[in-house]
Scaffold this motif. Structure first.
Motif, PDB file in Angstrom:
ATOM      1  N   TRP A 129       0.836  -1.208   0.000  1.00 41.41           N
ATOM      2  CA  TRP A 129       0.000   0.000   0.000  1.00 41.41           C
ATOM      3  C   TRP A 129       0.867   1.253   0.000  1.00 41.41           C
ATOM      4  O   TRP A 129       0.595   2.202  -0.743  1.00 41.41           O
ATOM      5  CB  TRP A 129      -0.929   0.000   1.218  1.00 41.41           C
ATOM      6  N   VAL A 130       1.910   1.273   0.834  1.00 47.48           N
ATOM      7  CA  VAL A 130       2.802   2.438   0.920  1.00 47.48           C
ATOM      8  C   VAL A 130       3.475   2.695  -0.422  1.00 47.48           C
ATOM      9  O   VAL A 130       3.510   3.829  -0.914  1.00 47.48           O
ATOM     10  CB  VAL A 130       3.855   2.250   2.037  1.00 47.48           C
ATOM     11  N   GLU A 176       2.598   1.811  -3.420  1.00 46.21           N
ATOM     12  CA  GLU A 176       1.646   2.222  -4.459  1.00 46.21           C
ATOM     13  C   GLU A 176       1.113   3.639  -4.249  1.00 46.21           C
ATOM     14  O   GLU A 176       0.715   4.302  -5.210  1.00 46.21           O
ATOM     15  CB  GLU A 176       0.460   1.248  -4.487  1.00 46.21           C
ATOM     16  N   ASN A 177       1.124   4.135  -3.007  1.00 47.95           N
ATOM     17  CA  ASN A 177       0.478   5.411  -2.715  1.00 47.95           C
ATOM     18  C   ASN A 177       1.423   6.547  -2.320  1.00 47.95           C
ATOM     19  O   ASN A 177       0.971   7.667  -2.126  1.00 47.95           O
ATOM     20  CB  ASN A 177      -0.559   5.221  -1.609  1.00 47.95           C
ATOM     21  N   ARG A 178       2.703   6.283  -2.184  1.00 51.00           N
ATOM     22  CA  ARG A 178       3.598   7.362  -1.761  1.00 51.00           C
ATOM     23  C   ARG A 178       3.816   8.346  -2.914  1.00 51.00           C
ATOM     24  O   ARG A 178       3.839   7.971  -4.083  1.00 51.00           O
ATOM     25  CB  ARG A 178       4.913   6.817  -1.239  1.00 51.00           C
ATOM     26  N   SER A 179       3.957   9.607  -2.531  1.00 50.37           N
ATOM     27  CA  SER A 179       4.120  10.671  -3.526  1.00 50.37           C
ATOM     28  C   SER A 179       4.745  11.884  -2.854  1.00 50.37           C
ATOM     29  O   SER A 179       4.876  11.941  -1.635  1.00 50.37           O
ATOM     30  CB  SER A 179       2.759  11.040  -4.126  1.00 50.37           C
ATOM     31  N   GLN A 234       7.421   4.686   5.286  1.00 45.84           N
ATOM     32  CA  GLN A 234       7.200   5.465   4.065  1.00 45.84           C
ATOM     33  C   GLN A 234       8.344   5.288   3.066  1.00 45.84           C
ATOM     34  O   GLN A 234       8.120   5.192   1.870  1.00 45.84           O
ATOM     35  CB  GLN A 234       7.056   6.952   4.431  1.00 45.84           C
TER      36      GLN A 234
END
Length: 193
Positions: A15-16, A18-21, A149
């Motif tokens: 999840w991290v 795929e979603n970190r930005s 993260q």
């Protein structure tokens, strides 16, 4: 239905990743430096010197020895468990040491926790404004989250680091309390008056 810690770790990591930005990646890269060994050593040395100079020698020893042995414990745990870090392709930092427990999570909990105990004992202002002590665990939690993260630790590494660190602070504080009681100067009782 039992879900294994490995499955939880893998799900959180996926999840991290795929979603970190941005800007969260950059914030994590900056904040994680607070838990680096060099930063922890510099802060510990500064606090120990400040305590010694202001004649709080017992507290200086408490912080210095507590951090030193806490670091030794963290290293012993890492080499005992010898857990691999998350996959290299997911990591945003180049680290090749063992993963469990997170040294950043554990040592920030140890260092800031011992600082908080010493501050409570030595500062009437801190005792009058106890809410300020929440900064210690909050900083440790933030640093620990950066390790997830940046995908350099599994979530269970970080949570375990916090727990080991908190237990170590409690143990050191118990030792300090016993020392104060034996020499007839209960530091915690004295600061309440």
């Amino acid at each position: 239905m039992f879900i294994s810690p490995t499955t939880i770790d893998e799900n959180i990591l996926n999840w991290v990743v795929e979603n970190r930005s941005e800007p969260w990646i950059s914030i994590a890269e900056v904040l994680t430096v607070l838990g680096n060994t060099v930063t922890m050593v510099a802060l510990t040395c500064a606090v120990v010197i400040a305590l010694a100079v202001t004649r709080h020698r017992v507290d200086a020893v408490f912080v210095g020895v507590g951090v030193l042995f806490g670091y030794a414990l963290m290293q012993a745990l890492k080499y005992s468990f010898a857990r691999d870090r998350p996959p290299v392709e997911d990591r945003l930092l180049n680290i090749d040491t063992f993963s469990y427990p997170s040294g950043h999570a554990m040592m920030t909990m140890v260092v800031f926790g011992l600082f908080a105990v010493a501050a409570y004992r030595c500062s009437p202002w801190v005792r009058a404004h106890r809410w300020i002590l929440v900064i210690a665990p909050v900083l440790s939690i933030l640093v620990g989250l950066t390790r997830i993260q940046l995908a350099v630790h599994w979530a269970t590494d970080v949570v375990s680091g916090w727990l080991f660190g908190a237990i170590w602070v409690l143990f050191c504080t118990w030792i300090l309390h016993r020392y104060d009681a034996r020499r007839g100067a209960d530091g915690f009782a004295a600061v309440r008056h």
